[in-house]
Design a protein around this motif. Sequence first.
Motif, PDB file in Angstrom:
ATOM      1  N   HIS A 125       0.796  -1.226   0.000  1.00 44.21           N
ATOM      2  CA  HIS A 125       0.000   0.000   0.000  1.00 44.21           C
ATOM      3  C   HIS A 125       0.831   1.279   0.000  1.00 44.21           C
ATOM      4  CE1 HIS A 125      -3.005  -2.918   0.501  1.00 44.21           C
ATOM      5  NE2 HIS A 125      -3.855  -2.270   1.279  1.00 44.21           N
ATOM      6  N   ASP A 126       2.090   1.202   0.409  1.00 44.97           N
ATOM      7  CA  ASP A 126       2.920   2.416   0.505  1.00 44.97           C
ATOM      8  C   ASP A 126       3.569   2.693  -0.853  1.00 44.97           C
ATOM      9  OD1 ASP A 126       4.797   4.430   1.108  1.00 44.97           O
ATOM     10  OD2 ASP A 126       4.991   3.699   3.157  1.00 44.97           O
ATOM     11  N   LYS A 127       3.348   3.889  -1.388  1.00 43.87           N
ATOM     12  CA  LYS A 127       3.866   4.242  -2.715  1.00 43.87           C
ATOM     13  C   LYS A 127       5.373   4.416  -2.731  1.00 43.87           C
ATOM     14  CE  LYS A 127      -0.390   6.455  -4.110  1.00 43.87           C
ATOM     15  NZ  LYS A 127      -1.073   7.676  -4.484  1.00 43.87           N
ATOM     16  N   ARG A 128       5.995   4.591  -1.566  1.00 48.39           N
ATOM     17  CA  ARG A 128       7.453   4.765  -1.498  1.00 48.39           C
ATOM     18  C   ARG A 128       8.188   3.444  -1.635  1.00 48.39           C
ATOM     19  NH1 ARG A 128       7.281   7.667   4.186  1.00 48.39           N
ATOM     20  NH2 ARG A 128       5.948   5.866   4.467  1.00 48.39           N
ATOM     21  N   CYS A 129       7.490   2.333  -1.455  1.00 43.07           N
ATOM     22  CA  CYS A 129       8.112   0.999  -1.506  1.00 43.07           C
ATOM     23  C   CYS A 129       7.946   0.390  -2.885  1.00 43.07           C
ATOM     24  CB  CYS A 129       7.481   0.092  -0.464  1.00 43.07           C
ATOM     25  SG  CYS A 129       7.695   0.663   1.222  1.00 43.07           S
ATOM     26  N   GLY A 130       9.024  -0.218  -3.369  1.00 40.57           N
ATOM     27  CA  GLY A 130       8.993  -0.879  -4.671  1.00 40.57           C
ATOM     28  C   GLY A 130       9.066  -2.384  -4.504  1.00 40.57           C
ATOM     29  N   ALA A 131       9.950  -3.010  -5.263  1.00 37.44           N
ATOM     30  CA  ALA A 131      10.112  -4.465  -5.222  1.00 37.44           C
ATOM     31  C   ALA A 131      10.577  -4.900  -3.846  1.00 37.44           C
ATOM     32  CB  ALA A 131      11.124  -4.894  -6.275  1.00 37.44           C
ATOM     33  N   SER A 132      10.211  -6.124  -3.483  1.00 39.54           N
ATOM     34  CA  SER A 132      10.610  -6.654  -2.192  1.00 39.54           C
ATOM     35  C   SER A 132      10.822  -8.154  -2.304  1.00 39.54           C
ATOM     36  CB  SER A 132       9.549  -6.347  -1.137  1.00 39.54           C
ATOM     37  OG  SER A 132       8.343  -7.016  -1.457  1.00 39.54           O
ATOM     38  N   GLY A 133      11.439  -8.711  -1.279  1.00 40.08           N
ATOM     39  CA  GLY A 133      11.680 -10.148  -1.254  1.00 40.08           C
ATOM     40  C   GLY A 133      12.343 -10.519   0.053  1.00 40.08           C
ATOM     41  N   HIS A 134      12.603 -11.817   0.198  1.00 39.13           N
ATOM     42  CA  HIS A 134      13.255 -12.305   1.406  1.00 39.13           C
ATOM     43  C   HIS A 134      14.731 -12.552   1.109  1.00 39.13           C
ATOM     44  CE1 HIS A 134       9.456 -12.721   3.452  1.00 39.13           C
ATOM     45  NE2 HIS A 134       8.963 -13.387   2.414  1.00 39.13           N
ATOM     46  N   PRO A 135      15.604 -12.308   2.091  1.00 41.21           N
ATOM     47  CA  PRO A 135      17.024 -12.592   1.893  1.00 41.21           C
ATOM     48  C   PRO A 135      17.250 -14.073   1.602  1.00 41.21           C
ATOM     49  CG  PRO A 135      16.703 -11.242   3.849  1.00 41.21           C
ATOM     50  CD  PRO A 135      15.351 -11.667   3.375  1.00 41.21           C
ATOM     51  N   LYS A 136      18.314 -14.375   0.837  1.00 44.09           N
ATOM     52  CA  LYS A 136      18.577 -15.742   0.407  1.00 44.09           C
ATOM     53  C   LYS A 136      19.117 -16.615   1.523  1.00 44.09           C
ATOM     54  CE  LYS A 136      19.440 -14.115  -4.230  1.00 44.09           C
ATOM     55  NZ  LYS A 136      20.460 -13.685  -5.167  1.00 44.09           N
ATOM     56  N   THR A 137      19.906 -16.030   2.406  1.00 41.89           N
ATOM     57  CA  THR A 137      20.548 -16.839   3.445  1.00 41.89           C
ATOM     58  C   THR A 137      19.851 -16.667   4.782  1.00 41.89           C
ATOM     59  OG1 THR A 137      22.104 -15.098   4.077  1.00 41.89           O
ATOM     60  CG2 THR A 137      22.783 -16.579   2.305  1.00 41.89           C
ATOM     61  N   LYS A 138      19.995 -17.693   5.622  1.00 40.65           N
ATOM     62  CA  LYS A 138      19.404 -17.654   6.948  1.00 40.65           C
ATOM     63  C   LYS A 138      20.090 -16.603   7.814  1.00 40.65           C
ATOM     64  CE  LYS A 138      17.980 -20.720  10.630  1.00 40.65           C
ATOM     65  NZ  LYS A 138      18.013 -22.079  11.158  1.00 40.65           N
ATOM     66  N   ALA A 139      21.388 -16.366   7.573  1.00 37.18           N
ATOM     67  CA  ALA A 139      22.145 -15.385   8.350  1.00 37.18           C
ATOM     68  C   ALA A 139      21.601 -13.974   8.139  1.00 37.18           C
ATOM     69  CB  ALA A 139      23.618 -15.434   7.969  1.00 37.18           C
TER      70      ALA A 139
END
Length: 187
Positions: A161-175
Amino acid sequence: MNMEDILNQWDSMKTAKIKKQKESGKNQVSHKKANAPTAEEKARAAERDFEAQMKADNSKKVNMMEMWLRRYGTIDKDKIAEDQEKRTQTYDRNFLMNMHPEARIDLHGLHQDEAEEALDRFVTDCVYRGLRKILIVHGKGIHTSGTDPVLGELVRKFIEHDKRCGASGHPKTKAEGGSGATWVLLK
C-alpha cells in the motif's frame, strides 16, 4: 556633594586646562613617533612599490598553455564516467537486488499498531536520507499461537500500500534473516 556636581566640576576643570594651553601657545603632545614617515612619504613609497611590482610582472614570460588552463580549467573525463556509472548502477534493478541493505529495522516484540507506526517512520527517514534498499526484520511468527505470523502479514500489506516501496523479497541466506525478514527497494 552628588555625582552630578562632581561631573560638572570635572568638566569645568578640563575646559579651564584646555583654555590655558591655548593661551600659552603650547602645542599638545603629538603621539607620532619621532622618525615616522609622513603621509606624503608613505604615498610616494607605495607608488614606487607599485611601479616595481608592475615592472616585475611585465618582465615575466607567460606560458600560453598555463594561461589557457587557468582561464578554462580542466575536465576530468574519467571522473565524469565513474559518476555516470554509479548513477546508472543505483537505478539498475539487478544491482539493487544484490546489494546489501543500507538500513534495517527490527520489529520483534512490537504489537501491530506499534510496528506499523515504527515502520512508517523508518521508511520516511530512509527516503529522506536517499537510501535505496532497506531490510525489515519481522520474525517468522514461531511464538504466535494458532494463527499465521502477524508482523509478516503486516509488513507485506504495508509494502503493497505504501507508494514509497517498490520491489521486495526475502534474503537468500538464513544469516541475513531468511523468511523472517523482508528487503525492500525504495522509490
